[in-house]
Design an enzyme around this catalytic site. Structure first.
Site, PDB file in Angstrom:
ATOM      1  N   TYR A   1       0.777  -1.261  -0.077  1.00  0.00           N
ATOM      2  CA  TYR A   1      -0.053  -0.109  -0.122  1.00  0.00           C
ATOM      3  C   TYR A   1       0.848   1.027  -0.109  1.00  0.00           C
ATOM      4  O   TYR A   1       1.914   1.363   0.677  1.00  0.00           O
ATOM      5  CB  TYR A   1      -0.712  -0.007   1.325  1.00  0.00           C
TER       6      TYR A   1
ATOM      7  N   GLU B   1      -3.226   7.593  -3.863  1.00  0.00           N
ATOM      8  CA  GLU B   1      -3.337   6.373  -3.066  1.00  0.00           C
ATOM      9  C   GLU B   1      -3.225   5.302  -4.208  1.00  0.00           C
ATOM     10  O   GLU B   1      -3.863   5.167  -5.215  1.00  0.00           O
ATOM     11  CB  GLU B   1      -4.508   6.090  -2.241  1.00  0.00           C
TER      12      GLU B   1
END
Lengths: 387, 291
Positions: free
Chosen positions: A109, A197
């Site tokens: 991530y 993101e």
């Protein structure tokens, strides 16, 4: 302002962040054509809507052959996709993105956003890729590595190394990750993003770092200098009335209740919604008419509020400062008269020339209910629904 | 006494020849604010506001000529960050930025600069600050205030006026009222204002008005619990705001579990701050605390 995954990936490409080969499609035919063009054993077919949770809602499927692909394309295109972010009404899928599969060795991530407390941008990575970061933060916060970027100095090499070491990378993957993290910050900063993101960011079998997803949000205050980003805006993802309101310089957000409200100032508008609830009602909207509240603004406000058929009464709450209440009152009387409103209108005016305003309202031939104070106004607005 | 501004503040207006700048300069002068000059690049040497105020090309020049120590900014968003930094470099001690819509990336940089230079910045996207009967440095209606001993600090404009109005109706006057602004990055926090009010001998109680989004109210309440001897009445707007939606102010958005109105109200109460559930009771609540 949000954009679609495929648009985010176009930005990535521009900033030399690796992405799988992919083609956006605006129809079933285009999607079938895109599948042939990709000429790949494994193809991901992804619904393009702004809400998250697309995979869980059935909006992302993997096709292992052409028959598979046709089935998924026809199922996903035009479907009403319901995710935890769309609400129960869901969102119709009108754009697809087809992407070649990659061989994944590891998933991470990575994200950049504003840290309001530290008043700097924060860059976060985690070895727990593919799952929601909120979950990781709650269950194993030690797995999130963060660095904060001093805007006057920019992101530094040692910080980027900290992120890459934190993910346990080495060799070519380490080298590529450091380059990509630097490019991510550049992409975030140059485009005035407020969120960038990538989840998951993957290491492939041949040690390449590739962004499998993209999620962006942009600072709406900065769009005046981001023409390219503004061009990516998809109005079909936004509420029609909110768009119309913004054209009149009104700030409107639709809610689920039946007491409409029109207020000057965002803080007072929120407080008005809250007091409607306390009075036993449910607010139908947030509407900030800004500093002026002229007859024209009030009229546009009424139109917007009444486009919501649930609205059974309207509360106008204006604190007259520089704007005089008597002028607002005249505007309200004029607007109510011209529009011939059928729902009761409760008006609370306080501040400059409030007394004169009250007189104008009670002497007018349109039916408005004057109120003193916010409590009185909210109670009258809720009561008016039941009459 | 009071905080931040008083009748001795020497004020310049950046963007004085724009329509907003001109309008509010007149209003501030009427209130008695000591405005010593204005700045509009390219219009230096002119006079404005009935020929009463000199216009300068730069803040530096205006400081040299007038000894100004305070600035208020009415320039459009693309130029606001530059205007703040210009004032900070010119040695202005207190800057109020009224401008709404300043990009976040600009503010992140501005914040570093003003901190390094020791400049006090209020805003942006705020109504400004008023010390009753002495100095109005902002766009609020001055006449609603009454001299007294309550300090007010708020993220919102009209909600501040509402609170002031209720205080006056409850028989309570104010020392200074500050609108700190509703953007994600602002110059002066709620906690900063509490510190100043705590030190001000004239202020005997404080009203704080917060809203959804961010952790500023939490930080202020935590500080107050440990350091504040004066009573505080609090209100948080946005109890009915849906998560993920920006409610007018750029910073008013629920993005997690700890920035909701409910979470903040609970935390304030835990820190011995009296919380008004309804906006209509702020004045009465403060009154009850002062008795």
């Amino acid at each position: 302002m949000k954009i679609h995954e495929y648009q985010g990936k176009q930005l990535f490409k521009k900033h030399q962040i690796n992405i799988p080969i992919g083609i956006p499609a605006m129809s079933i035919d285009e999607a079938l054509e895109a599948y042939d063009k990709l000429d790949s054993d494994v193809v991901a077919i992804k619904a393009q809507i702004h809400a998250g949770g697309r995979g869980k809602g059935g909006g992302v499927k993997i096709a292992m052959n052409k028959l598979d692909a046709e089935k998924h394309i026809k199922n996903i295109f035009g479907m009403n996709l319901i995710t935890h972010q769309t609400g129960d009404e869901g969102k119709k899928v009108e754009r697809l993105y087809l992407e070649s599969g990659v061989n994944i060795k590891d998933e991470f991530y990575a994200a950049i956003t504003l840290d309001r407390n530290k008043e700097m941008d924060v860059f976060m990575v985690s070895s727990e890729g593919g799952i929601e970061i909120e979950k990781v933060a709650a269950e194993s916060p030690e797995k999130i590595i963060k660095i904060w970027i001093n805007p006057l100095v920019g992101i530094k090499s040692f910080q980027i190394r900290k992120l890459a070491f934190g993910l346990g990378l080495s060799g070519n993957a380490f080298k590529e990750a450091t380059q990509i993290f630097y490019k991510m910050y550049e992409c975030y900063q140059k485009n005035d993003a407020s969120i960038l993101e990538i989840n998951p960011l993957v290491v492939t079998e041949d040690d390449k770092i590739v962004a499998l997803d993209s999620k962006f949000n942009f600072d709406s205050n900065a769009l005046f200098r981001q023409k390219q980003i503004l061009e990516m805006r998809d109005l079909s993802e936004e509420d029609e009335m909110e768009i119309e309101a913004s054209q009149y310089n009104l700030n409107y957000i639709k809610l689920d209740g039946n007491v409409g409200c029109m207020v000057n100032g965002a803080g007072l508008a929120m407080a008005t919604m809250d007091i409607i609830k306390i009075a036993g009602g449910e607010p139908a909207n947030f509407l900030d008419v800004g500093g002026t509240a002229s007859a024209e603004t009030v009229k546009n406000g009424f139109r917007i509020i009444l486009s919501d058929k649930n609205v059974k009464s309207i509360l106008i709450n204006i604190f007259g400062g520089i704007v005089r209440c008597d002028r607002v009152a005249k505007g309200v009387v004029q607007a109510v008269g011209e529009l011939g409103l059928s729902v009761p209108v409760i008006v609370r005016l306080s501040g400059t020339n409030a007394e004169e305003a009250k007189e104008i309202l009670s002497n007018s031939d349109v039916s408005v209910i004057p109120a003193t104070g916010m409590k009185d106004a909210a109670e009258k607005a809720v009561k008016a629904i039941n009459n | 006494m009071s905080i931040l501004v008083n009748k001795n503040s020497k004020v310049i207006v950046q963007g004085i020849t724009g329509s907003e700048g001109e309008f509010h300069t007149k209003q501030m002068l009427e209130y008695g604010t000591n405005i010593v000059g204005g700045v509009t690049p390219g219009k230096g040497g002119q006079k404005t506001i009935n020929e009463a105020i000199n216009v300068y090309n730069s803040v530096e020049e205006s400081v040299k000529e007038t000894g100004a120590n305070t600035s208020i900014i009415f320039v459009p968003p693309p130029f606001a960050a530059d205007a703040i930094i210009e004032s900070s470099y010119a040695g202005i001690g207190l800057i109020v930025c009224i401008t709404e819509g300043v990009p976040i990336q600009d503010m992140v940089k501005v914040k570093q600069v003003v901190e390094q230079n020791g400049t006090r910045l209020i805003g942006p996207n705020c109504p400004g600050i008023i010390t009753v009967d002495e100095c109005k440095l902002g766009i609020m209606p001055g006449f609603i205030c009454q001299k007294g001993n309550i300090g007010v600090v708020s993220k919102s404009g009209t909600l501040t006026y509402e609170a002031i109005d209720q205080l006056v109706n409850s028989g309570l006057g104010q020392t200074t009222a500050i609108g700190i602004g509703g953007d994600p990055i602002i110059g002066t926090s709620m906690k900063d204002c509490l510190e100043l009010f705590q030190e001000d001998p004239e202020t005997e109680g404080v009203v704080i008005i917060g809203e959804i989004g961010g952790q500023m109210e939490i930080e202020a309440a935590q500080w107050a619990k440990e350091n504040m001897s004066k009573p505080i009445a609090g209100f948080i707007a946005g109890q009915t705001a849906p998560p993920g939606k920006r409610m007018g102010h750029a910073g008013a958005i629920v993005s997690g579990g700890n920035d909701t109105a409910k979470a903040k109200m609970d935390f304030l109460e835990k820190c011995d701050i009296a919380v008004s559930e309804s906006v209509a009771d702020i004045g009465a609540l403060m009154k009850s605390l002062m008795n």
